[in-house]
Enzyme design. Structure first.
Site, PDB file in Angstrom:
ATOM      1  N   HIS A 330       0.826  -1.205   0.000  1.00  0.00           N
ATOM      2  CA  HIS A 330       0.000   0.000   0.000  1.00  0.00           C
ATOM      3  C   HIS A 330       0.868   1.266   0.000  1.00  0.00           C
ATOM      4  O   HIS A 330       0.689   2.153  -0.836  1.00  0.00           O
ATOM      5  CB  HIS A 330      -0.911  -0.013   1.232  1.00  0.00           C
ATOM      6  CG  HIS A 330      -1.768   1.200   1.363  1.00  0.00           C
ATOM      7  ND1 HIS A 330      -3.084   1.233   0.966  1.00  0.00           N
ATOM      8  CD2 HIS A 330      -1.505   2.450   1.842  1.00  0.00           C
ATOM      9  CE1 HIS A 330      -3.589   2.432   1.189  1.00  0.00           C
ATOM     10  NE2 HIS A 330      -2.647   3.193   1.735  1.00  0.00           N
ATOM     11  N   GLU A 331       1.791   1.342   0.945  1.00  0.00           N
ATOM     12  CA  GLU A 331       2.614   2.545   1.054  1.00  0.00           C
ATOM     13  C   GLU A 331       3.542   2.700  -0.152  1.00  0.00           C
ATOM     14  O   GLU A 331       3.827   3.814  -0.588  1.00  0.00           O
ATOM     15  CB  GLU A 331       3.418   2.532   2.357  1.00  0.00           C
ATOM     16  CG  GLU A 331       2.568   2.517   3.629  1.00  0.00           C
ATOM     17  CD  GLU A 331       1.620   3.707   3.738  1.00  0.00           C
ATOM     18  OE1 GLU A 331       1.850   4.737   3.075  1.00  0.00           O
ATOM     19  OE2 GLU A 331       0.630   3.595   4.481  1.00  0.00           O
ATOM     20  N   HIS A 334       1.741   4.550  -2.810  1.00  0.00           N
ATOM     21  CA  HIS A 334       1.819   6.008  -2.657  1.00  0.00           C
ATOM     22  C   HIS A 334       3.168   6.521  -3.166  1.00  0.00           C
ATOM     23  O   HIS A 334       3.254   7.575  -3.804  1.00  0.00           O
ATOM     24  CB  HIS A 334       1.668   6.391  -1.184  1.00  0.00           C
ATOM     25  CG  HIS A 334       0.267   6.309  -0.661  1.00  0.00           C
ATOM     26  ND1 HIS A 334      -0.800   6.877  -1.301  1.00  0.00           N
ATOM     27  CD2 HIS A 334      -0.225   5.740   0.474  1.00  0.00           C
ATOM     28  CE1 HIS A 334      -1.908   6.657  -0.594  1.00  0.00           C
ATOM     29  NE2 HIS A 334      -1.582   5.970   0.478  1.00  0.00           N
ATOM     30  N   GLU A 359      -6.223   7.452  -1.894  1.00  0.00           N
ATOM     31  CA  GLU A 359      -5.901   6.094  -1.477  1.00  0.00           C
ATOM     32  C   GLU A 359      -6.119   5.063  -2.583  1.00  0.00           C
ATOM     33  O   GLU A 359      -5.568   3.962  -2.518  1.00  0.00           O
ATOM     34  CB  GLU A 359      -6.747   5.705  -0.258  1.00  0.00           C
ATOM     35  CG  GLU A 359      -6.518   6.563   0.981  1.00  0.00           C
ATOM     36  CD  GLU A 359      -5.107   6.467   1.540  1.00  0.00           C
ATOM     37  OE1 GLU A 359      -4.451   5.435   1.305  1.00  0.00           O
ATOM     38  OE2 GLU A 359      -4.658   7.430   2.176  1.00  0.00           O
ATOM     39  N   TYR A 476     -11.100   6.547   2.767  1.00  0.00           N
ATOM     40  CA  TYR A 476     -10.505   5.214   2.681  1.00  0.00           C
ATOM     41  C   TYR A 476     -11.483   4.222   2.053  1.00  0.00           C
ATOM     42  O   TYR A 476     -11.117   3.424   1.177  1.00  0.00           O
ATOM     43  CB  TYR A 476     -10.062   4.733   4.063  1.00  0.00           C
ATOM     44  CG  TYR A 476      -8.696   5.221   4.463  1.00  0.00           C
ATOM     45  CD1 TYR A 476      -7.550   4.595   3.983  1.00  0.00           C
ATOM     46  CD2 TYR A 476      -8.545   6.314   5.298  1.00  0.00           C
ATOM     47  CE1 TYR A 476      -6.287   5.042   4.335  1.00  0.00           C
ATOM     48  CE2 TYR A 476      -7.286   6.767   5.661  1.00  0.00           C
ATOM     49  CZ  TYR A 476      -6.160   6.130   5.178  1.00  0.00           C
ATOM     50  OH  TYR A 476      -4.914   6.590   5.527  1.00  0.00           O
TER      51      TYR A 476
END
Length: 542
Positions: A330-331, A334, A359, A476
């Site tokens: 996930h990170e 980003h 997100e 989210y």
């Protein structure tokens, strides 16, 4: 934008707005610093920590208790300590003590949040809005408070029957577990019960042993696998370089190039393990945005991913739980948004998109963590180097939606708490609001999980609400709809390794940053407006 920054106001009002913004910035810094500084320590004996694996104790600080003479082990509120104890400790009192300890941190943050809510209200009124939420949502995809409330309400109604069944299954396990110990059983699930009985339910229904599975996710292999996946998907090349200019020796620095024409793209840092005084959650930050200089040359971006993943022990490398793997993907999503964005203006670079879209690109990439063909490329046993068995992956995938009802209701709770707090249309000074009570009452009302009898203020560590997600936490779940549609409509159909799909994702979704509206980006990538069909299927509703 002219109105939103107050340019139409009289100087006295502009000056007042400027002071409010300055104070809000100070409060945000204080709130986050308090969370980092107040990282408490609590001590337990090995008996009290029964159920934790041996590697949990390796290298852990210990001391002899002067009162009972027992050896006690240090447990902190950092994620690599907190979650394993709440998930694995057989002793309910141990879990309760740790959860209450965690929920009684940073009491001073309650006052900080109260002041911030009042100042946000005042700023919205100065700018001519009914509430802070109306101000924030005006330029988001949702647009209005009513649209967010409708979204949350409809999803909540779909989730509640699923959550009720999950809750009853967990209660049945609790009754048997506590009854076998001769204990009186409260007929409810407490906050400190949730992770423990969800794990037991997963083991019972799907025979998933998280401690065995983590042996296939050694950090070194995971990093290599993630870098390889993203390089192939996005047509990039990552090269690790000297990190002596960094803030800590653990932070790794990488250069990024386009694989086809070898052109330079940017830099990124990875700082993955906990340490004293470090940010306690997982996040990605843009350290320097990319943009086009006046002379036509390009300022290249620098971004960083910071996390608190399981540390290595004296006898084992860092072994990640599967949920930590999902966090990493996930990170890193980003991170790639910041690196791959190609915008003229720094204001619109990378993740500078609508908060309820930001997100989606990284959530979409979480899906790779559930694909057998992906996992078997890098998930290898840390001792034997054998690939993760296909039957283990199958069990893991089958268990994916266990707890989806309760976990998504938890997200709805956070979103509605945030929204209620910031959609006030009268001053909190005139009509005071008990923030702690609102938080605790809504948690029970929506998520059906009890917080116990002791006074707690878990809201004081709700970092998002003072970290840019005010009136935006709903995003989210909102963006999950888009992430599921992108994955199942394109990647799942066209192939995870399809170069055109990957390049379209890089150029059409990541490339524009915030220079295009999120809806236009989705239409460009999907070829139509998004819908919620894939999302509802992905969480087991249809």
């Amino acid at each position: 934008m002219y109105k939103r920054v107050g340019m139409q106001l009289e100087k006295s009002e502009r000056d007042k707005l400027k002071e409010i913004k300055k104070r809000l910035s100070e409060l945000s810094i204080d709130f986050q610093e308090n969370i980092i500084k107040d990282d408490g320590v609590i001590w337990f004996s090995k008996n009290e920590l029964e159920g934790l694996p041996d590697d949990f104790f390796e290298g852990r600080t210990q001391k002899e208790d002067k009162e009972d003479g027992q050896v006690k082990y240090e447990v902190t509120t950092k994620y690599p300590d907190l979650f394993p104890v709440l998930r694995m400790a057989k002793n309910g009192e141990t879990r309760r003590r740790l959860q209450v300890f965690e929920a009684q941190r940073c009491k001073e943050n309650v006052k900080i949040l109260e002041e911030a809510v009042e100042l946000r209200f005042e700023a919205a009124k100065i700018l001519g809005y009914k509430s802070h939420a109306d101000f924030v949502l005006e330029n988001k995809m949702a647009k209005t408070v009513a649209n967010v409330e409708k979204f949350e309400k409809e999803l909540r109604e779909l989730l509640e029957p699923i959550a009720a069944k999950e809750l009853e299954d967990m209660l049945e396990l609790k009754r048997k577990d506590e009854g076998a110990k001769g204990a009186n059983v409260d007929d409810c699930i407490y906050v400190w019960d949730f992770r423990y009985y969800l794990r037991l339910l997963k083991e019972k229904l799907y025979n998933v042993d998280e401690e065995k599975i983590k042996e296939y996710f050694a950090m070194e292999n995971v990093v290599s696998g993630i870098l390889s996946i993203y390089q192939e998907m996005l047509g990039l090349k990552f090269i690790q370089v000297d990190n002596s200019s960094g803030w800590h020796k653990d932070a790794q620095l990488f250069e990024v190039y386009n694989s086809e024409d070898k052109s330079f793209v940017g830099h990124f840092w990875m700082d993955m393990h906990p340490r004293e005084g470090k940010y306690t959650h997982a996040a990605c930050w843009s350290l320097r945005p990319g943009f086009e200089r006046a002379d036509g040359s390009r300022q290249y971006p620098v971004s960083a991913i910071v996390a608190n993943l399981s540390k290595p022990t004296p006898t084992r490398p860092s072994l990640l739980k599967h949920d930590e793997l999902v966090t990493f993907f996930h990170e890193f999503g980003h991170l790639m948004h910041n690196i791959c964005s190609q915008t003229k203006w720094s204001r619109f670079h990378g993740v500078e998109v609508e908060r309820d879209f930001v997100e989606a690109p990284s959530q979409m990439l979480e899906n790779w963590c559930w694909e057998p063909e992906v996992l078997q490329t890098f998930a290898k046993h840390y001792e034997t180097n054998e690939p993760i068995p296909a039957e283990v992956v199958t069990k893991l995938v089958n268990a994916k939606n266990l707890g989806a009802g309760l976990l998504n209701l938890r997200q709805i709770f956070f979103g509605l708490f945030d929204l209620q707090l910031h959609s006030l249309t009268s001053s909190p000074k005139v009509n005071p609001i008990d923030i702690v009570k609102l938080y605790n009452d809504l948690r029970l009302q929506i998520s059906n999980v009890h917080s116990g009898e002791e006074e707690t203020w878990q809201v004081a560590t709700f970092g998002h609400i003072m970290g840019g997600y005010d009136s935006g936490y709903y995003g989210y779940l909102w963006s999950e709809v888009f992430s599921a549609d992108m994955f199942y409509s394109r990647f799942k159909v066209e192939g995870l390794k399809n170069k055109k799909t990957g390049y379209d994702y890089k150029n059409l979704v990541l490339g524009p940053g915030g220079s295009k509206d999120g809806m236009d980006i989705l239409i460009d990538f999907l070829g139509r407006e998004p819908n919620n069909v894939s999302f509802l299927k992905s969480i087991g509703i249809y």
